[in-house]
Design an enzyme around this catalytic site. Sequence first.
Site, PDB file in Angstrom:
ATOM      1  N   SER A 327      45.022  37.092  44.370  1.00  0.00           N
ATOM      2  CA  SER A 327      46.253  36.626  43.590  1.00  0.00           C
ATOM      3  C   SER A 327      46.070  36.834  42.528  1.00  0.00           C
ATOM      4  O   SER A 327      46.903  38.020  42.022  1.00  0.00           O
ATOM      5  CB  SER A 327      45.838  34.874  44.370  1.00  0.00           C
ATOM      6  OG  SER A 327      47.170  33.991  43.871  1.00  0.00           O
ATOM      7  N   ASP A 338      49.186  49.508  36.999  1.00  0.00           N
ATOM      8  CA  ASP A 338      50.796  50.446  36.534  1.00  0.00           C
ATOM      9  C   ASP A 338      50.973  50.608  35.356  1.00  0.00           C
ATOM     10  O   ASP A 338      51.670  51.685  35.225  1.00  0.00           O
ATOM     11  CB  ASP A 338      52.172  49.118  37.158  1.00  0.00           C
ATOM     12  CG  ASP A 338      51.496  48.651  38.513  1.00  0.00           C
ATOM     13  OD1 ASP A 338      51.404  49.538  39.659  1.00  0.00           O
ATOM     14  OD2 ASP A 338      52.711  48.545  39.094  1.00  0.00           O
ATOM     15  N   LYS A 352      46.764  38.910  48.885  1.00  0.00           N
ATOM     16  CA  LYS A 352      47.721  37.558  48.718  1.00  0.00           C
ATOM     17  C   LYS A 352      48.587  38.288  47.169  1.00  0.00           C
ATOM     18  O   LYS A 352      48.796  37.684  46.239  1.00  0.00           O
ATOM     19  CB  LYS A 352      46.681  36.858  47.934  1.00  0.00           C
ATOM     20  CG  LYS A 352      47.062  35.383  48.767  1.00  0.00           C
ATOM     21  CD  LYS A 352      48.132  35.344  47.649  1.00  0.00           C
ATOM     22  CE  LYS A 352      48.238  33.422  48.410  1.00  0.00           C
ATOM     23  NZ  LYS A 352      49.762  33.098  47.182  1.00  0.00           N
TER      24      LYS A 352
END
Length: 505
Positions: A327, A338, A352
């Site tokens: 999470s 990224d 999650k």
Amino acid sequence: MPSLKKPAHKPASKMQKIALVLAGIGLGVALSLSFTAVADKDASANPLPVDELRAFSTVFGLIKQSYVEPVSDKKLIDNAIKGMVSGLDPHSDYLDADAFKDLQVSTQGEFGGLGLEVNMEDGLVRVVSPIEDTPAFKAGVKPGDYIVKIDDTQVQGMSLNDAVSKMRGKAGSTVTLTLLRKGETKPLILPLKRAIVKVQSVKSVLTEPGYGYIRITQFQERTTENLATALGDLYKQNKGPLKGLVLDLRNNPGGLLNSAVGVSAAFLPQGDLVVYTEGRTPDSKVRLTADRSNYQRDDAKSDYFKDLPKDVKTVPIVVLVNGGTASASEIVSGALQDHKRALVLGTQSFGKGSVQTVLPIDATSALKITTARYFTPNGRSIQAKGITPDIEVAEATVAGRGDFSGLEVHESDLEHHLDNPTDKDAGKPKPKDKDTTPAIKLNAAPVIKPQALTASEADSEGPRQLVSKNDYQVQQALNVLKVQQLLQNKGAPVAPAASAPVAAK
């Protein structure tokens, strides 16, 4: 329940709509946003199912009339709601007064109990991760252990909230857990003494000159400012710029969304996208960037990071992840990966990637329901998939305790889990699929001496070192940073992430 509100001197921001919690898996708590829109705007086009409601009413009446013992209306209705919600996905839940209080307390860094992050699977409570420095951790409870009995009560058939309530209690009182563990032929019986669990969310140490290590165990209310303090301390101890930093998010089940944004913002340029969410309602579409308004608490007088050295934004970073990384910690890992700001090392994270909204029902109860999915800056959904490390390094096998590498619980293992909208094969890894294959895979980890302490060992050996020399993944992370530093010193370009599969020998 604490919430993010606008500062008096600033206009309302997107974060004003976000109420509290993004906690991956602990006690079923997950990424939680509270959006202003509740009603389905298309409700008029979806009339109530009269036939199904008539069947419900009939069953209700038959139970009241014929069940072997009298049952209160409240109990029947509560059980009906729980069944309706729990059948949706693993993270939606009906919160009674006690469960709602637990949700609030778990984000504030102090609560009573054993220190276990758990979830329900096949009617049993399965351990996702023991929290560091807690009774469960010190007693050697492992991720993947099944709790089959609490004292003399069988867990099967019990709700997750009821099981958690039985494990909690007054500090100093004892509770006995009976566990099933892969590789063990007999159940493990562990008597544990409850304690006030105070989770220190940020820990740091200078492992050697030039190289820092920061461990974040959960994302709590003060995690962002505690991270700023830890970074400042590392630079002071080093008496100069750092050559590299290890950010350890292993077994971090999540926590507060604004803290996840703040941790990411510590290392990203201002304005960079950290995470965005997509759902059915307009208010479920949120974009959160590395800006002060998205992570600063209302009572903070200035930006937590304003006094830190500028090279915090450029210091080489390796992020450690594993199956317990979920999470909020996956949001941080995905954002830094990224933006090519860090290399991710370890094993596949939990996966999650759904958003839960806590909606009040009345003064004492609430509904925690999945309302959206979240995405990394490059548009990746990690739902039922997780973050794929750039460098795969398995945890070392523990001598005398068996191999625990196959015990990790992932979102894709949970019943009724949501599908991944950007990868239909998520949860079904294929070795040749480049999107689920790490850029670099190191050799299998060696066998090391036991690190998990039994209760008696914990009492006799005192505080454990923050970084063990036997922690294979940490040592490999430091090696990666040193190689990057060596290449930089020689003037060679250093890519923040590997661009092609490489078989390391």
